[in-house]
Enzyme design. Sequence first.
Site, PDB file in Angstrom:
ATOM      1  N   GLU A  41       0.832  -1.214   0.000  1.00 56.76           N
ATOM      2  CA  GLU A  41       0.000   0.000   0.000  1.00 56.76           C
ATOM      3  C   GLU A  41       0.866   1.264   0.000  1.00 56.76           C
ATOM      4  O   GLU A  41       1.833   1.349   0.770  1.00 56.76           O
ATOM      5  CB  GLU A  41      -0.880  -0.024   1.253  1.00 56.76           C
ATOM      6  N   LYS A 112      -9.294   2.267  -2.611  1.00 59.90           N
ATOM      7  CA  LYS A 112      -9.593   1.671  -1.298  1.00 59.90           C
ATOM      8  C   LYS A 112     -10.980   2.105  -0.840  1.00 59.90           C
ATOM      9  O   LYS A 112     -11.356   3.285  -0.996  1.00 59.90           O
ATOM     10  CB  LYS A 112      -8.527   2.150  -0.298  1.00 59.90           C
ATOM     11  N   CYS A 148      -5.370  -3.087   1.864  1.00 61.50           N
ATOM     12  CA  CYS A 148      -5.318  -3.207   3.332  1.00 61.50           C
ATOM     13  C   CYS A 148      -6.685  -3.426   3.997  1.00 61.50           C
ATOM     14  O   CYS A 148      -7.263  -4.498   3.850  1.00 61.50           O
ATOM     15  CB  CYS A 148      -4.598  -1.974   3.905  1.00 61.50           C
TER      16      CYS A 148
END
Lengths: 545, 545
Positions: A41, A112, A148
């Site tokens: 990330e 994300k 994540c």
Amino acid sequence: MKITVAQLNYHIGNFKGNTAKMLDAVQRAKEDGADIVCFSELATCGYPPRDFLEFDDFICLGEESIAALAEAAQGIAIVVGSVSHNPVPEGKDLYNSVYFLEDGKIKFIQHKSLLPTYDIFDEYRYFEPAHEWGIVEYKGKKIALTVCEDIWNIGNENPLYKICPLDNMMKYEPDFILNVSASPFDTDHAESRINIVKANCDRYKIPMIYVNHVGAQTEVLFDGGSLIASGDGTIHDELPYFEECIKTYELADIESATTENFQKKDKIALIHDGIIMGIKDYFGKLGFTKAILGLSGGIDSAVTIALAARALGAENVHALLMPSQYSSDHSIDDAVALAENLGCPYDIIPIKGIYDAFMDQLAPKFGDLPFNVTEENIQARARGVLNMAMSNKFGNILLNTSNKSEMAVGYGTLYGDMCGGLSVIGDVYKSDVFRLAEYINKDGEVIPMNTITKPPSAELRPNQKDSDSLPDYDILDEILYQYIERTQDPQDIIAMGYDAKLVKRILRLVNINEFKRYQTAPVLRVSSKAFGMGRRMPIVGKYLS
Amino acid sequence: MKITVAQLNYHIGNFKGNTAKMLDAVQRAKEDGADIVCFSELATCGYPPRDFLEFDDFICLGEESIAALAEAAQGIAIVVGSVSHNPVPEGKDLYNSVYFLEDGKIKFIQHKSLLPTYDIFDEYRYFEPAHEWGIVEYKGKKIALTVCEDIWNIGNENPLYKICPLDNMMKYEPDFILNVSASPFDTDHAESRINIVKANCDRYKIPMIYVNHVGAQTEVLFDGGSLIASGDGTIHDELPYFEECIKTYELADIESATTENFQKKDKIALIHDGIIMGIKDYFGKLGFTKAILGLSGGIDSAVTIALAARALGAENVHALLMPSQYSSDHSIDDAVALAENLGCPYDIIPIKGIYDAFMDQLAPKFGDLPFNVTEENIQARARGVLNMAMSNKFGNILLNTSNKSEMAVGYGTLYGDMCGGLSVIGDVYKSDVFRLAEYINKDGEVIPMNTITKPPSAELRPNQKDSDSLPDYDILDEILYQYIERTQDPQDIIAMGYDAKLVKRILRLVNINEFKRYQTAPVLRVSSKAFGMGRRMPIVGKYLS
């Protein structure tokens, strides 16, 4: 299909260095015959970039890194996390994205969805969450790309969130999941990570490859421990903790894995290794090689210097022994023995002359007022000035030696023993400092036994002991843990069987000492709740105080 | 219908005190014959409560305050901000809500929709945004209740947000809008507030009553300036800045207002008044009355002591003059003249003996190494220890005297002149410090002219001047302003006509000194971007550094 997992140590804002490191890994992956290489990330800019994200120039540099990586994506696909622009005016300007680079171009971007905004995380401060989900097709495989936190809301059961991104991707029937992460270390986190990866595989019945950061960014430690899991949740491989690792896997092997491969997760060993990485990276990334610290003969500075010597090399860690008239002989002997055991250079600088010079000047003002914490603090501060003078003159960084228990209750002198550029054991309770000392000694005595067995004392007045003003550390630490890590209310802690007056006294000490912690060095974070950026408390508050 | 606006000074976590203060105001409103009394955002717990919100007990205390206020809502309705629980498991546990209390009960709750998560704000860390909107009916009037930021996205044109709560409320045809706020001070904010209230009135053609916090919570200042506006945006009244105020209005008068009533908004006067409130509340809310500070004869400590004397009373502000061998005579004379002008008690404590005692001990280590910043820092730190010794012995709080320009470029000694419990002028650029000095002197010389006119110097080596190592403050401050407040990129600042090398040098200094600011006292925030909780930068970063 062959997939290379690159678990690397990035440096915030060092686009050039981070990109060069990734380009090396691309080369290595090509040599391994990989079809895909996967980074983590925000790998271009490092994590957490914090308010650097408010500079357009910083965002541009990330785009340039992506362009350079895209150019290298010839005969291999690259999966990498980086910032991207929100093209519409509504919502925050940026996304936290994972890029799929192929044939010299950006082939696909997935943003994300779940933006952690708790503890050390501030992602909603910067990013717009994803509202659309897709997958990428490559060499006959369909790949779900996630960032994540996106895998941490399985079936929408995490109450922090209302979206489950993978549920939304499943309609495209992906063959496997790639997750790029920057998931910080704490002593329980590797276990949680394994459980969450298994639970995702269990739900979706496809393999998952989870690529984490490794390395320290000031206080935040990333332990790596990247995971490769089959569609039934078998952990085919777990990458090492606290070190870089590049490793290539055949997808078919992952899919058919039947045996699991974990590392040991001993709490004290993890703290030991994590702190050593934290020190190493703090110095390395700031361009320093040498440390200094005050060595008192007590256990906190003993553990700190032992860890520092392992991180930086004993010859690079300079100890200052600064006895006062209240220091016991054994303190000096123990400190000398330790420095010699480690092979650290040391100097002895008595502070009595300095203390007297202060008291001479203050005598007309203090008159007959009794000796109290003022005089104790003058000793601690004289040592702080000496430490800083040596640090300034010889260009090394002063290490802070405070433990979490004393930082919690304010048992330390601001601008005295609380000085230092980095707090090494500020997230380790005193009872765990003892365990760390034993762990350090496991292959032979490094820290003198006397340092471990004698009753803790600040030695700032005759015959002083910590137990004069504090409860036993076993009890203190348990109450602090319930309050700090577990945010338990006073009545809940009392209900566990602790003395009500004691609980209230300790919680009050924690809250009224917020002003001291506000001015302390960054603390290497090894628990789920460290002092610093992950714990934000009012100074002028009137709660439990 | 009569409406009482209660612009009050709350204290974070002091539920008892805050509730008692509000109950007094309810009584006063009843005496005024009011139908409604309106308090501000999170008035029960104070703003910002930060991670106190993670304790269930803290939330319960807020509910108890609401229950006590509801009980008092007899013959009068009470509008007040407080936390409420999210009853469903999905999403964050809490809402930031405005309550409408009537007939001893909670009649209506509206949650906040737009959660500021930028600068000092962390609301998304704690709160779930509203997804439903209603209005409340009371005595034949329909009222739209809003919380702070909810009125700052007019027609959905604020790119941070995607919802305009008032647009959603308009289908119920409310007669007027109440807004409960905790909107922090900066020198431009009163103007922005007026513009936003006017723009809302203009869009919806109904009156708006905007009730702000007043008072300081550590670094965050609330200036009050509550607003009462007619349906065409005429500002019928603006409540005073920096003081509590309770005032009752007839709705018909608001509706028919034709004349406007503003206060003067002079930047330097606002900073002056804001800082005085900030000092007063920091001490008052912590239960302290007395301050100490080092007085050098320079302008920073001169302005700081003048402001402190006005906040706490001259007799409560103790000055320490701590000359070294490098201090000029005029410095001591100027400092004495200032202390005497103000009527502050002062002591003179020379530091040469202390400095020599340090150098005696360090001589064997330092050998023939030349005098450098180390020896300068020892002087600053000796003063730090003396200040703290007096503070410890006599129970007062040390005031930090650093200005924003020097904090920005790291021109200050950590644990030396950077000591202190509160940074008074740490958000004031040096060029504005001069303007503040002139403002302080506007009714007669308080700060000696020599202090204002002489070239700034740290006096830590012979004939030292700030201009030896820094550019002119006019230029420095402008470059810092563009970088810090306006987050301009280096190339943009250079394009404004500043020397490229100079810009890069200054920005680098700002970034490499993050470690110093991390350990500095909280800074009273008077600009839109102060050092501290509103500006979050990596320490170990490699960007512009």
